[in-house]
Every structure is written in structure tokens, then in C-alpha cells.
Scaffold this motif. Structure first.
Motif, PDB file in Angstrom:
ATOM      1  N   VAL A 270       0.837  -1.202   0.000  1.00 31.75           N
ATOM      2  CA  VAL A 270       0.000   0.000   0.000  1.00 31.75           C
ATOM      3  C   VAL A 270       0.872   1.252   0.000  1.00 31.75           C
ATOM      4  O   VAL A 270       0.571   2.249  -0.664  1.00 31.75           O
ATOM      5  CB  VAL A 270      -0.960   0.011   1.214  1.00 31.75           C
ATOM      6  N   THR A 271       1.965   1.212   0.729  1.00 25.33           N
ATOM      7  CA  THR A 271       2.863   2.365   0.845  1.00 25.33           C
ATOM      8  C   THR A 271       3.592   2.656  -0.468  1.00 25.33           C
ATOM      9  O   THR A 271       3.724   3.811  -0.872  1.00 25.33           O
ATOM     10  CB  THR A 271       3.899   2.135   1.958  1.00 25.33           C
ATOM     11  N   LYS A 272       4.048   1.581  -1.145  1.00 28.97           N
ATOM     12  CA  LYS A 272       4.915   1.762  -2.307  1.00 28.97           C
ATOM     13  C   LYS A 272       4.284   1.335  -3.635  1.00 28.97           C
ATOM     14  O   LYS A 272       4.860   1.605  -4.693  1.00 28.97           O
ATOM     15  CB  LYS A 272       6.217   0.978  -2.100  1.00 28.97           C
ATOM     16  N   GLY A 273       3.144   0.658  -3.584  1.00 32.50           N
ATOM     17  CA  GLY A 273       2.575   0.100  -4.799  1.00 32.50           C
ATOM     18  C   GLY A 273       1.712   1.059  -5.593  1.00 32.50           C
ATOM     19  O   GLY A 273       1.339   2.130  -5.115  1.00 32.50           O
ATOM     20  N   ASN A 274       1.369   0.645  -6.792  1.00 34.10           N
ATOM     21  CA  ASN A 274       0.475   1.441  -7.636  1.00 34.10           C
ATOM     22  C   ASN A 274      -0.982   1.135  -7.291  1.00 34.10           C
ATOM     23  O   ASN A 274      -1.270   0.332  -6.399  1.00 34.10           O
ATOM     24  CB  ASN A 274       0.759   1.180  -9.118  1.00 34.10           C
ATOM     25  N   SER A 275      -1.893   1.755  -8.021  1.00 29.93           N
ATOM     26  CA  SER A 275      -3.316   1.613  -7.709  1.00 29.93           C
ATOM     27  C   SER A 275      -3.798   0.167  -7.825  1.00 29.93           C
ATOM     28  O   SER A 275      -4.579  -0.313  -6.990  1.00 29.93           O
ATOM     29  CB  SER A 275      -4.138   2.505  -8.644  1.00 29.93           C
ATOM     30  N   LYS A 276      -3.335  -0.547  -8.839  1.00 29.50           N
ATOM     31  CA  LYS A 276      -3.764  -1.934  -9.031  1.00 29.50           C
ATOM     32  C   LYS A 276      -3.362  -2.802  -7.838  1.00 29.50           C
ATOM     33  O   LYS A 276      -4.136  -3.643  -7.374  1.00 29.50           O
ATOM     34  CB  LYS A 276      -3.162  -2.497 -10.320  1.00 29.50           C
ATOM     35  N   LEU A 277      -2.155  -2.578  -7.337  1.00 34.63           N
ATOM     36  CA  LEU A 277      -1.675  -3.341  -6.190  1.00 34.63           C
ATOM     37  C   LEU A 277      -2.438  -2.948  -4.920  1.00 34.63           C
ATOM     38  O   LEU A 277      -2.801  -3.808  -4.110  1.00 34.63           O
ATOM     39  CB  LEU A 277      -0.168  -3.106  -5.999  1.00 34.63           C
ATOM     40  N   LYS A 278      -2.706  -1.654  -4.756  1.00 36.70           N
ATOM     41  CA  LYS A 278      -3.462  -1.201  -3.583  1.00 36.70           C
ATOM     42  C   LYS A 278      -4.858  -1.820  -3.558  1.00 36.70           C
ATOM     43  O   LYS A 278      -5.339  -2.255  -2.506  1.00 36.70           O
ATOM     44  CB  LYS A 278      -3.566   0.323  -3.588  1.00 36.70           C
ATOM     45  N   ILE A 279      -5.496  -1.878  -4.696  1.00 34.48           N
ATOM     46  CA  ILE A 279      -6.838  -2.456  -4.778  1.00 34.48           C
ATOM     47  C   ILE A 279      -6.811  -3.944  -4.419  1.00 34.48           C
ATOM     48  O   ILE A 279      -7.680  -4.438  -3.695  1.00 34.48           O
ATOM     49  CB  ILE A 279      -7.418  -2.237  -6.193  1.00 34.48           C
ATOM     50  N   ALA A 280      -5.799  -4.655  -4.892  1.00 33.79           N
ATOM     51  CA  ALA A 280      -5.666  -6.080  -4.569  1.00 33.79           C
ATOM     52  C   ALA A 280      -5.455  -6.285  -3.072  1.00 33.79           C
ATOM     53  O   ALA A 280      -6.021  -7.192  -2.461  1.00 33.79           O
ATOM     54  CB  ALA A 280      -4.502  -6.687  -5.354  1.00 33.79           C
ATOM     55  N   VAL A 281      -4.647  -5.420  -2.465  1.00 34.34           N
ATOM     56  CA  VAL A 281      -4.376  -5.495  -1.025  1.00 34.34           C
ATOM     57  C   VAL A 281      -5.644  -5.228  -0.221  1.00 34.34           C
ATOM     58  O   VAL A 281      -5.975  -5.966   0.721  1.00 34.34           O
ATOM     59  CB  VAL A 281      -3.276  -4.484  -0.635  1.00 34.34           C
ATOM     60  N   LEU A 282      -6.361  -4.173  -0.577  1.00 31.70           N
ATOM     61  CA  LEU A 282      -7.588  -3.820   0.159  1.00 31.70           C
ATOM     62  C   LEU A 282      -8.637  -4.916   0.042  1.00 31.70           C
ATOM     63  O   LEU A 282      -9.321  -5.243   1.019  1.00 31.70           O
ATOM     64  CB  LEU A 282      -8.142  -2.494  -0.362  1.00 31.70           C
ATOM     65  N   ASN A 283      -8.760  -5.512  -1.133  1.00 31.61           N
ATOM     66  CA  ASN A 283      -9.690  -6.635  -1.305  1.00 31.61           C
ATOM     67  C   ASN A 283      -9.302  -7.818  -0.442  1.00 31.61           C
ATOM     68  O   ASN A 283     -10.151  -8.470   0.170  1.00 31.61           O
ATOM     69  CB  ASN A 283      -9.741  -7.056  -2.778  1.00 31.61           C
ATOM     70  N   SER A 284      -8.003  -8.083  -0.381  1.00 30.17           N
ATOM     71  CA  SER A 284      -7.515  -9.199   0.428  1.00 30.17           C
ATOM     72  C   SER A 284      -7.802  -8.966   1.908  1.00 30.17           C
ATOM     73  O   SER A 284      -8.313  -9.849   2.609  1.00 30.17           O
ATOM     74  CB  SER A 284      -6.014  -9.389   0.207  1.00 30.17           C
ATOM     75  N   LEU A 285      -7.500  -7.780   2.393  1.00 28.87           N
ATOM     76  CA  LEU A 285      -7.752  -7.438   3.800  1.00 28.87           C
ATOM     77  C   LEU A 285      -9.240  -7.470   4.124  1.00 28.87           C
ATOM     78  O   LEU A 285      -9.657  -7.907   5.196  1.00 28.87           O
ATOM     79  CB  LEU A 285      -7.189  -6.052   4.114  1.00 28.87           C
ATOM     80  N   LEU A 286     -10.031  -7.032   3.178  1.00 31.58           N
ATOM     81  CA  LEU A 286     -11.477  -6.988   3.363  1.00 31.58           C
ATOM     82  C   LEU A 286     -12.076  -8.385   3.528  1.00 31.58           C
ATOM     83  O   LEU A 286     -13.032  -8.585   4.272  1.00 31.58           O
ATOM     84  CB  LEU A 286     -12.117  -6.273   2.179  1.00 31.58           C
ATOM     85  N   HIS A 287     -11.466  -9.359   2.859  1.00 33.41           N
ATOM     86  CA  HIS A 287     -11.999 -10.720   2.908  1.00 33.41           C
ATOM     87  C   HIS A 287     -11.252 -11.636   3.878  1.00 33.41           C
ATOM     88  O   HIS A 287     -11.566 -12.816   3.989  1.00 33.41           O
ATOM     89  CB  HIS A 287     -11.956 -11.334   1.505  1.00 33.41           C
ATOM     90  N   SER A 288     -10.277 -11.082   4.588  1.00 35.13           N
ATOM     91  CA  SER A 288      -9.559 -11.892   5.581  1.00 35.13           C
ATOM     92  C   SER A 288     -10.357 -11.942   6.881  1.00 35.13           C
ATOM     93  O   SER A 288     -11.266 -11.138   7.104  1.00 35.13           O
ATOM     94  CB  SER A 288      -8.176 -11.300   5.850  1.00 35.13           C
TER      95      SER A 288
END
Length: 377
Positions: A270-288
Motif C-alpha cells: 500500500v505504501t509503495k505500490g500502484n493503484s492496481k496493487l493497492k486495490i488487490a491489497v484492500l480486497n484481500s484485507l477486506l476478505h480476511s
């Protein structure tokens, strides 16, 4: 004198035999035969046959390539000319080439010999992972011609219409047979054998290779083997930050790790990634199933920059709502400037802040926003 001569001959013969034996031993060590069971779709749904897959060792006794000798064509009536063809793969099961023994040639329908162009075209077809042969059944290729109640020929032209570049005219069954050997069940066998030879050192080398297929292979195998050593995770992190094609596999790999590795790596994304990576991270956290701490959510609020997109904002607000008890005043304060963003983002922020414990100044901003955009809320 004759005795000395005979002794010299015997010595030279022994020396030559010893060198030949050593050379043979070395060749044997470089090649390991794996007796496997494989299925070819052209031989029936439940047909499993024995085969020998040869692993070729390279430096450091690691796999360098694989090959298997197969039949050139499947012919139920035994009326086709069947010759052995050697299929060669790399270490991750990607088809490389086919080889014929000296003096052996492929034939087309009715015994017409392959031309040089046919051999080149076959190689091109076999290199195509998405060849039409992938979804064609063998009974759509086989034809039987009868004359005077005797079967004269089998395996004529495919009953389907294929583009000229997708098959060798008169040899569709050969193309079908070889394509399914090259891309069939043996590929998984190869990948398993390679993985069994690898340590974290080899996986890191594959991750840093710049070869997408090797990188994806490494991530998949690391996930299967549950390897999360520091050097491996760092390599996955480094490569994912610069290659969007690794995002899905990398996040899935991290989801199987312990919470510490998972959360710290995703925070870096989230700190260093682009928008596509941030979206993937947020989706992952949301479903954990993890409950996020207030500190972690505060760190994740770094996403709330001036460049935040609607999708990022929407996912982040859902994440905050899911972990509502951990939402701090610091996070709420970082949300307030977003009321000045475009209406799609600011409206979402407004709705989220409605039931939050705001101070007087924040409530005043919220009221002002509601008054300004009352027709759009």
C-alpha cells in the motif's frame, strides 16, 4: 618382445574401457528416468499408461530440461505410420522442441511425406499454448474410409474447419497427438520434479530472473510448500512492486502466510505500490478473518492521498466499517479533506462519517457539505 606388446595392448584396452565406463557413468548421472503414469485425451477418458520421463541434470545437480519419447500419432485401427517423437520441455514444463531419430520422418495422410515447411509449422503449432487443438476431441479429427468392406485409411482431415496456420494440411491427427503430449498431464509431473529439487535459493533466483513464467512457477510452488523465509518474501515483495502480472499470485501466496508476514508485506504494498496493487491489497484485507488494530488502520490510511481513486476509497471505507471499533480520531481526521474531492468520492466519505464520533469542527464541515450537495446526497 611379443609379451611386452601384448601387455601394452591390454593396458590400452583397459584404459579405453575405463574411460568409456566413466563417460557412461557420467551420462547416467546426468539423466534420471522417472517412471510415471500419464493420460492422453486421444486414448480415452480413463486410459492411463506408463511412460518414462527423463530428467536432464545441469550444474549443481539441478534439473536443466526434460524429454519423453512418445508416439507421433494415435491410430485406433493401426493403419497409420507411427514413429517415435522426442518431446523436450524446460524446467517448468514449457514445451521447447520435438526431435526425430536419424532416418525417421513424419508422414501426412495417405503416406505423403512431411516437407521442411511442415516440420517448421508443426513446431510453431506445438509452441502455441492456446492452439485450437486444446479444445478439439479426437473424434472430430478421425475419419474412416471404407472400400469393398475393408478399412483403407484412418485419420484423414479434421471434420472441423481450422485456419490454415493452425494445422498441417493432411496431418491434423499428428498435430493433435503431439500437442497434447507437449501440453498435457506430463507438465505437472515436470513441475513437481523440479520443485522437489529446489531450495529457497533456487526459488529466489527464479523470482529475480525477469522471466514471468519462472516467477509464477516459483510463487505457486512456494505457496504449495508454505515457504515464507525472509529472503523469499523479500524477493516476492520486490518483484511484485514492479510487475503487475505477479499481483494476484503474490497476494494469494501471502494470504497463506502467518499474520505478521501477511500484514507487514501488504502494508508495504500500500505504501509503495500502484493503484492496481493497492486495490488487490484492500480486497484481500477486506476478505480476511483478521481483526485489524487501530495502529495498522492508521498506517493504511496512507492510501488517503490526493491521488486516491474512487475504487481505492470505496474499498478502504468498507475496510474501516468492517473494523469500526479500531477507527481512531487520527483516521477520521485524514478523511475530512476528502470532502473536497469529486462528488463520487466525497459523497462516500460523507455517508461513512455520518455516524462517527466527530468533534465540533468536523461536524461543521459535514453540515456544510450536506448543505452544498443536498441535491446529490
Amino acid at each position: 618382445m611379443r609379451t611386452i606388446y601384448l601387455v601394452m595392448v591390454a593396458f590400452l584396452a583397459l584404459l579405453f574401457t575405463d574411460k568409456s565406463a566413466k563417460r557412461h557413468l557420467q551420462q547416467s548421472k546426468n539423466k534420471i528416468k522417472h517412471h510415471i503414469k500419464v493420460h492422453h485425451p486421444g486414448k480415452g477418458q480413463n486410459n492411463i499408461e506408463d511412460a518414462v520421463l527423463v530428467e536432464v541434470k545441469g550444474k549443481n545437480n539441478l534439473p536443466e530440461s526434460y524429454y519423453m519419447d512418445v508416439e507421433s500419432v494415435i491410430c485406433y485401427e493401426n493403419l497409420c505410420k507411427i514413429v517415435p517423437v522426442r518431446i523436450v520441455w524446460n524446467t517448468i514444463g514449457e514445451y521447447q522442441k520435438y526431435e526425430l531419430a536419424k532416418g525417421v520422418a513424419l508422414e501426412k495422410y495417405e503416406g505423403e511425406p512431411y516437407t521442411e515447411e511442415d516440420y517448421s509449422k508443426t513446431q510453431k503449432i506445438l509452441l502455441d499454448n492456446n492452439s485450437p487443438f486444446k479444445s478439439i476431441r479426437i473424434d472430430e479429427i478421425l475419419t474412416t474410409v471404407k472400400s469393398h468392406d475393408i478399412v483403407d485409411a484412418v485419420a484423414g482431415e479434421t471434420l472441423l474447419e481450422l485456419n490454415e496456420e493452425d494445422t498441417v494440411d493432411g496431418a491434423s491427427l499428428t498435430c493433435y497427438t503431439l500437442w497434447h503430449w507437449a501440453h498435457g498431464a506430463v507438465v505437472d509431473k515436470i513441475r513437481d520434479i523440479t520443485a522437489a529439487n529446489f531450495s529457497s535459493k533456487e526459488y529466489v533466483a527464479y523470482l529475480n530472473s525477469g522471466n514471468l513464467q519462472k516467477q509464477l512457477f516459483a510463487i505457486t510452488q512456494l505457496e504449495n510448500q508454505k515457504v515464507y523465509t525472509k529472503n523469499v518474501v523479500e524477493a516476492v515483495k520486490k518483484q511484485t512492486l514492479v510487475n503487475d502480472q505477479l499481483i494476484r499470485s503474490s497476494v494469494q501466496y501471502l494470504e497463506k502466510s502467518n499474520s505478521s508476514v501477511y500484514l507487514s508485506t501488504l502494508k508495504t504494498f500500500v505504501t509503495k505500490g500502484n493503484s492496481k496493487l493497492k486495490i488487490a491489497v484492500l480486497n484481500s484485507l477486506l476478505h480476511s478473518n483478521l481483526e485489524l488494530t487501530s495502529t495498522y488502520l492508521a498506517d493504511m490510511s496512507l492510501i488517503l492521498s490526493a491521488e486516491v481513486t474512487y475504487q481505492e476509497m470505496s474499498l478502504f471505507l468498507r475496510l474501516l466499517q468492517k473494523n469500526n471499533a479500531a477507527v481512531t480520531k487520527e483516521v477520521l481526521n485524514k478523511l475530512m479533506p476528502l470532502l473536497q474531492k469529486d462528488i463520487l468520492i466525497s459523497r462516500n466519505v460523507y455517508w461513512f462519517l455520518q455516524d462517527k464520533n466527530l468533534n465540533a469542527a468536523q461536524k461543521a464541515k459535514l453540515k456544510s457539505f450536506a448543505s452544498k450537495y443536498k441535491d446529490q446526497l
